[in-house]
Write an enzyme that holds these catalytic residues in place. Structure first.
Site, short mmCIF file in Angstrom:
data_model
loop_
_atom_site.label_atom_id
_atom_site.label_comp_id
_atom_site.label_asym_id
_atom_site.label_seq_id
_atom_site.Cartn_x
_atom_site.Cartn_y
_atom_site.Cartn_z
N SER A 36 7.97 -3.78 -0.34
CA SER A 36 7.07 -4.26 -1.67
C SER A 36 7.17 -5.60 -1.89
O SER A 36 7.57 -6.13 -3.04
CB SER A 36 7.58 -3.50 -2.96
OG SER A 36 7.06 -2.19 -2.69
N TYR B 214 -16.70 -20.80 -25.01
CA TYR B 214 -16.87 -22.13 -24.87
C TYR B 214 -16.11 -22.82 -26.07
O TYR B 214 -16.19 -22.33 -27.16
CB TYR B 214 -18.53 -22.42 -25.20
CG TYR B 214 -18.60 -23.82 -25.75
CD1 TYR B 214 -18.39 -24.83 -25.00
CD2 TYR B 214 -18.88 -23.96 -27.00
CE1 TYR B 214 -18.34 -25.99 -25.46
CE2 TYR B 214 -19.12 -25.58 -27.63
CZ TYR B 214 -19.02 -26.50 -26.71
OH TYR B 214 -18.76 -27.70 -27.00
N CYS C 275 1.80 -12.86 0.64
CA CYS C 275 0.89 -14.16 0.32
C CYS C 275 1.72 -15.06 -0.32
O CYS C 275 1.09 -16.33 -0.26
CB CYS C 275 -0.12 -13.58 -0.93
SG CYS C 275 -0.82 -11.82 -0.89
N ARG D 288 -28.97 -21.46 -13.96
CA ARG D 288 -30.16 -21.90 -14.22
C ARG D 288 -30.80 -22.39 -13.21
O ARG D 288 -32.17 -22.18 -12.99
CB ARG D 288 -29.93 -23.04 -15.35
CG ARG D 288 -29.58 -22.81 -16.90
CD ARG D 288 -29.25 -23.79 -17.51
NE ARG D 288 -30.23 -24.64 -17.66
CZ ARG D 288 -30.20 -25.91 -18.57
NH1 ARG D 288 -29.28 -25.90 -19.37
NH2 ARG D 288 -31.18 -26.73 -18.60
N ASP E 153 -3.95 -3.03 4.45
CA ASP E 153 -4.37 -3.71 5.81
C ASP E 153 -4.53 -2.94 7.13
O ASP E 153 -5.16 -3.82 7.87
CB ASP E 153 -3.41 -4.76 6.18
CG ASP E 153 -3.04 -5.78 4.91
OD1 ASP E 153 -3.80 -5.71 4.09
OD2 ASP E 153 -2.20 -6.91 5.10
N TRP F 213 -22.70 -26.15 -21.63
CA TRP F 213 -23.05 -25.09 -20.65
C TRP F 213 -21.93 -25.16 -19.45
O TRP F 213 -21.72 -25.68 -18.71
CB TRP F 213 -24.24 -25.66 -19.79
CG TRP F 213 -25.57 -25.57 -20.82
CD1 TRP F 213 -26.05 -26.65 -21.58
CD2 TRP F 213 -26.54 -24.49 -20.91
NE1 TRP F 213 -27.27 -26.30 -22.17
CE2 TRP F 213 -27.50 -25.06 -21.53
CE3 TRP F 213 -26.58 -23.36 -20.25
CZ2 TRP F 213 -28.52 -24.19 -22.07
CZ3 TRP F 213 -27.63 -22.41 -20.57
CH2 TRP F 213 -28.61 -22.83 -21.34
N ALA G 292 0.86 -1.03 0.05
CA ALA G 292 -0.05 -0.04 -0.03
C ALA G 292 0.77 1.38 0.05
O ALA G 292 0.63 2.17 -0.83
CB ALA G 292 -1.07 -0.06 1.14
N VAL H 65 8.18 4.21 12.86
CA VAL H 65 7.85 5.60 13.28
C VAL H 65 6.91 5.23 14.79
O VAL H 65 5.85 4.26 14.85
CB VAL H 65 6.66 5.89 12.24
CG1 VAL H 65 6.01 7.20 12.68
CG2 VAL H 65 7.47 6.20 11.04
#
Lengths: 459, 459
Positions: free
Chosen positions: B40, B433, B44, B449, B290, B441, B11, B81
């Site tokens: 940086s 598809y 994860c 559906r 975070d 489908w 961030a 800090v």
């Protein structure tokens, strides 16, 4: 009440099944006529069956006539409907094996006759070895020819679209030498040239000789077999020729019967898949699948997109409405995916070329990224290209070319196109992130960021 | 003008980079303080580094302090800090290695201090072998401990969420015997129990002992090392203990400095990532990552979702606005994916449990299908579960558990949730598809559906 269905593949049999689900045999008799030997099969699977990835024809059949019979749906195989009498409400069907004809009355009629391969005059030769790839019967014939004697060594595929490229790869896998002929400057012209160039390289990488800007002039035959393909640049020996020139709606029977077609040659329908003529709906007549025209939701233009997924949806919609329910088919946005060796190719919405033709002013943005976090094993590269309307930033279309795990990312972009999202809003999308599945900025998001910059610069 | 950034990970450094992109060093001086050894990096990725899929710590570092320096962004590593004086507009930073303190004035301040592992009192023991998994320094420490002597043979992971499960699998791959403790009836409680049950089986399939409904009472230590985990059902020997109890926003410094936090414990911001207090925006103060609270777009509730993808987006938004541009972060919808051995797990929007808690009346639909055409090699099964609002049919959330090519389908569902599509409209979606990529489908469509049927039945 009786429902007659013309065509026993995806669209027709989906309609029959959905209607049956809602109305029992006492309420609705259902008879389907199919001129081939099979029902409800995956024509899209034929190249993989030819290439050997799929073993056995039956794997491609979703539902057999016996299974339909059990559900109370009568299927007449090898019966071709040769006439429709809308006034007397009956069809005439010819028994292709027995030779006789039978008439069948109907209250409701579903026209689902599919499409037929585009076959120029030069391709209509009285010789074996020239094939379209449209039906399971075509697939059987290609298999038999490839396994027959003399064993074909050299194939020419005419047309570098999805089916042409898939069939070219399939025949390479069978050990046949393949030349692919394409009239435009590049195969896979369903994506923009900058993307198609990568596909072009992949096709050549398979050992396929690609000849672009090549118009076929004729075929040569000898002893009842095709022997060569004639082009302005020379004559190419060929023991088998596969036509991949696209298909057109199989509507000859409809027009002969006074049922009008739209500008694309396909039947026009309303949202519920009722056939529409100049004077409005034609009572009791439905259509679905590769024989119908639909609308492109982004360009607003009528289009003919023969694809199993649309055929299934349209058939389902017709069947639900036939059965007394309510469903609509609202059109398409041109999504398509394919695989060339390890390269995945996908598109949705409008390409740059199509956006121009539709009258849009637009910007494009292309980015290269990876399918997984760069440091995670198996991360494959991909290029994502976006087309966004100038000033508004509305996403008009997207294309992806990349290694594994690339193509299905097109679904995200398709849903963004469907919802007319702006590329700027897309930069905030909450997509799945974990190192085995995406970089921390998914390629879709990186592309949206770049397209946003382009949209801002265009204001 | 000077910008000070607290926290050198995703961030903070995204904010710094975006601000620098728009404002040169003459216009804006940028100084970032990071208490750890790295900038940086991908936290994860730590479980995959521990497990051996990712080799080398440096692979997880996206950008080094030297690279930032080159871009005109000064990074002070190992500087924490310890005070913010909003009135005098200066921060005090302690040099964790050198020991001194320095003051740094600022015009603009980005608070991106991240999160800290939830650490119950019983976990605060004066012994080695107890780890959180939050920073690259944590990862280094775990590596060193696993490689050290005496070599750990038995691990206990406390908490069966994403990090806990990923770390349990990683340690199994290192040849350590692993027990996973979870206080709820099932691990991976971020998905509904019917889906979590499949994950539970997959975890056990890895040879991990899973103890559910288990509250930890304490740790035992000897000779400065952890030796066991005490539970009501007995004492489990452990040579290493990993805490996977989640994280909380690292906002102690903020609250000490008079900056208020929201109900989740995270800092409140406006859409541009400016910090908001009871009296409105706090001038010149930004926050991202975070340590902030955001809004769940479907429930409307404030939430704390610590995830690299949000941290990057929020940092980017803060930096663009700091640089004189305009961007917003509109909230999250709870999308998350992970992998347990070969099983992929994904979710977006609200689970049934969360939908209930949010006050929705809803229906659910679960279907089992395959990632590719059933006849195409490598087709893996997956279960897709949808949660849709009763009567309106608006998609509220979705979950997927399945084999390869399952998890990233959550992106399609996330974009459908984001756009508040109804499951009925979703049945018409034009998704990609072709046999190597989907059944005719797609599982997403089959689920839509079934959910449509459930919505109709609920009216």
């Amino acid at each position: 009440m009786k429902l007659v269905v013309i065509g026993g593949d995806a669209a027709g049999m989906s309609a029959a099944s959905q209607a049956r689900k809602r109305r029992g045999p006492d309420d609705l008799e259902i008879v389907a006529f199919e001129r081939g030997h099979f029902t409800s099969y995956s024509a899209c699977g034929i190249p993989y069956w030819i290439g050997g990835a799929v073993t056995g024809r039956d794997a491609l059949v979703a539902r057999t006539p016996a299974e339909f019979a059990e559900a109370g749906i009568a299927v007449r195989l090898r019966h071709e409907v040769v006439a429709i009498d809308l006034d007397r409400r009956e069809v005439t069907a010819r028994d292709l094996d027995g030779g006789g004809e039978r008439r069948e009355g109907f209250d409701e009629l579903v026209y689902a006759a599919g499409a037929v391969p585009v076959t120029p005059d030069w391709a209509r030769v009285d010789a074996g070895g020239v094939f379209g790839v449209q039906t399971l019967d075509d697939g059987e014939a290609i298999h038999a020819w490839l396994d027959g004697e003399p064993r074909p060594r050299r194939a020419v595929v005419i047309g570098g679209g999805y089916v042409g490229v898939e069939m070219a790869e399939a025949m390479v896998r069978r050990g046949v030498e393949v030349t692919l002929l394409e009239r435009s400057p590049q195969p896979m012209s369903t994506v923009d040239p900058d993307m198609g160039e990568r596909v072009h390289r992949a096709i050549r990488g398979l050992g396929i000789e690609v000849r672009t800007n090549t118009l076929v002039q004729g075929l040569e035959t000898a002893g009842g077999r095709v022997t060569a393909v004639v082009t302005p640049d020379g004559t190419l020996p060929a023991d088998i020729v596969v036509l991949g020139l696209g298909v057109r709606p199989n509507t000859a029977l409809a027009t002969e019967s006074g049922i009008p077609v739209g500008v694309t040659g396909g039947l026009r329908t309303d949202l519920q898949m009722r056939v529409v003529g100049p004077a409005g709906r034609i009572d009791g007549l439905w259509a679905a699948g590769d024989c119908v025209q639909t609308v492109h939701r982004i360009s607003g233009q009528p289009v003919h997109v023969p694809l199993g997924t649309h055929a299934n949806k349209q058939g389902r919609v017709a069947g639900i409405n036939l059965g007394g329910g309510y469903a609509t088919f609202p059109g398409v946005i041109g999504t398509a995916v394919t695989k060339v060796c390890e390269l995945e190719v996908a598109r949705t919405g409008l390409t740059a070329k199509e956006a121009t033709a539709s009258g849009f002013e637009f910007v494009t943005a292309s980015v290269e990224s990876t399918s997984r976090a760069g440091y995670y094993p198996g991360a494959g590269t991909m290029v994502v290209k976006l087309v966004a309307e100038r000033r508004t930033g509305v996403l008009l279309g997207a294309q992806i070319v990349g290694r594994e795990e690339a193509a299905k990312r097109i679904d995200s972009l398709a849903i963004a196109v469907w919802n007319r999202m702006t590329v700027e809003e897309m930069t905030a999308l909450d997509l799945g992130y974990a190192p085995p599945f995406a970089p921390v900025w998914d390629p879709v998001l990186i592309a949206a960021r770049k397209a946003t910059d382009e949209v801002h610069a265009s204001r």
